[in-house]
Motif scaffolding. Structure first.
Motif, short mmCIF file in Angstrom:
data_model
loop_
_atom_site.label_atom_id
_atom_site.label_comp_id
_atom_site.label_asym_id
_atom_site.label_seq_id
_atom_site.Cartn_x
_atom_site.Cartn_y
_atom_site.Cartn_z
N ILE A 159 -9.49 -3.12 -12.39
CA ILE A 159 -8.44 -2.12 -12.30
C ILE A 159 -7.88 -2.04 -10.89
O ILE A 159 -6.66 -1.88 -10.69
N ALA A 160 -8.73 -2.14 -9.88
CA ALA A 160 -8.26 -2.07 -8.49
C ALA A 160 -7.26 -3.18 -8.20
O ALA A 160 -6.23 -2.96 -7.54
N LYS A 161 -7.53 -4.38 -8.70
CA LYS A 161 -6.63 -5.50 -8.46
C LYS A 161 -5.31 -5.33 -9.21
O LYS A 161 -4.23 -5.64 -8.68
N THR A 162 -5.38 -4.81 -10.43
CA THR A 162 -4.15 -4.53 -11.17
C THR A 162 -3.33 -3.46 -10.46
O THR A 162 -2.10 -3.58 -10.34
N ALA A 163 -4.00 -2.43 -9.98
CA ALA A 163 -3.31 -1.36 -9.26
C ALA A 163 -2.67 -1.89 -7.98
O ALA A 163 -1.56 -1.46 -7.62
N ALA A 164 -3.34 -2.81 -7.30
CA ALA A 164 -2.77 -3.40 -6.09
C ALA A 164 -1.43 -4.08 -6.39
O ALA A 164 -0.47 -3.96 -5.62
N ALA A 165 -1.38 -4.77 -7.52
CA ALA A 165 -0.13 -5.43 -7.93
C ALA A 165 0.94 -4.42 -8.32
O ALA A 165 2.11 -4.54 -7.95
N GLU A 166 0.54 -3.38 -9.06
CA GLU A 166 1.51 -2.39 -9.53
C GLU A 166 2.10 -1.57 -8.38
O GLU A 166 3.28 -1.19 -8.42
N LEU A 167 1.27 -1.27 -7.39
CA LEU A 167 1.70 -0.34 -6.33
C LEU A 167 2.26 -1.04 -5.10
O LEU A 167 2.75 -0.37 -4.18
N ALA A 168 2.21 -2.36 -5.08
CA ALA A 168 2.72 -3.11 -3.93
C ALA A 168 4.18 -2.80 -3.60
O ALA A 168 4.54 -2.74 -2.42
N PRO A 169 5.07 -2.60 -4.61
CA PRO A 169 6.46 -2.28 -4.26
C PRO A 169 6.60 -1.01 -3.42
O PRO A 169 7.59 -0.87 -2.68
#
Length: 248
Positions: A159-169
């Motif tokens: 989940i942390a890695k998915t969140a990193a991708a989602e919140l990068a913008p």
């Protein structure tokens, strides 16, 4: 040098162990820090010692996570640093003998609770904020009798890695710290007696190349590093393993 002047940090499970040590480091660097925990007396005592702001909230209960987010937003506004630290080991045991009660208890706090803490806080994170999850080196090990705890941390890393991708913008960085054996209260809370704990410590030290058990302060310094936009601005989706070489 106050790295985090004018920054608001939230540390879940901040009344003891790694959470307490991290809150202490953040405060020493100038941050205003909110700590949470399930036990009112323990949270208030720790907050008084640290100079932190106490909130009673159980990460295993969604309604309390929602209340925490609402109160933090109402009283303090946006959050700059979110350290999702609260967690439990649960009871050790084989897959064959595992109880649904223990499974649900560990997953509710370590995974579901951590997931929804992030979910609820995303709207009140400042652009450029830092999120750090407390994981564990067991997320990538498969030792007998620890299946539920190991699984909860492996799910957390995903989940942390998915969140990193989602919140990068929004330039929000999401990272993980994964300690190995660390001197905290969590093992005694797992229901182990002193003799068992002593034997376990000796066994763990024998498995660690550096021949020592880590401290809460070791982990806290890694959280501080990852939370610093000046020195870790290009780090997201990263896991820092702090285990004395145990997984080598």
């Amino acid at each position: 040098m106050n790295t985090f002047n004018n920054k608001l940090a939230v540390v879940t499970g901040g009344n003891s162990g790694i959470g307490y040590a991290t809150a202490k480091e953040l405060i020493s660097e100038g941050a205003k820090v909110i700590i949470t925990g399930r036990r009112k007396e323990a949270v208030e005592k720790a907050a008084e010692e640290l100079g932190a702001i106490p909130f009673v909230a159980d990460q295993g209960k969604l309604e309390e996570i929602e209340s925490l987010k609402t109160e933090v937003e109402k009283q303090y506004g946006k959050v700059d640093i979110l350290f999702i630290n609260a967690g439990i080991t649960g009871n050790l045991g084989s897959i064959e003998n595992m109880t649904a009660e223990n499974f649900d208890n560990v997953m509710n706090i370590n995974f579901r609770g951590a997931y929804f803490t992030l979910s609820k806080f995303i709207p009140i994170l400042n652009d450029g904020a830092s999120v750090v999850f407390l994981s564990s080196n067991v997320a990538t090990t498969y030792r007998p009798n620890s299946s539920v705890y190991q699984s909860s941390k492996a799910a957390l890393n995903s989940i942390a890695k998915t969140a990193a991708a989602e919140l990068a913008p929004r330039k929000i960085r999401v990272n993980m710290v994964s300690p190995g054996p660390t001197k905290t209260e969590i093992m005694s809370k797992a229901g182990l007696d002193e003799a068992t704990l002593s034997g376990l410590n000796e066994w763990m030290i024998s498995q660690i190349p550096l021949k020592k058990i880590g401290t809460s302060e070791d982990v806290a310094k890694a959280v501080i590093y990852l939370s610093d936009n000046n020195i870790a601005s290009f780090m997201t989706g990263t896991e820092i393993i702090i285990d004395g070489g145990m997984i080598l």
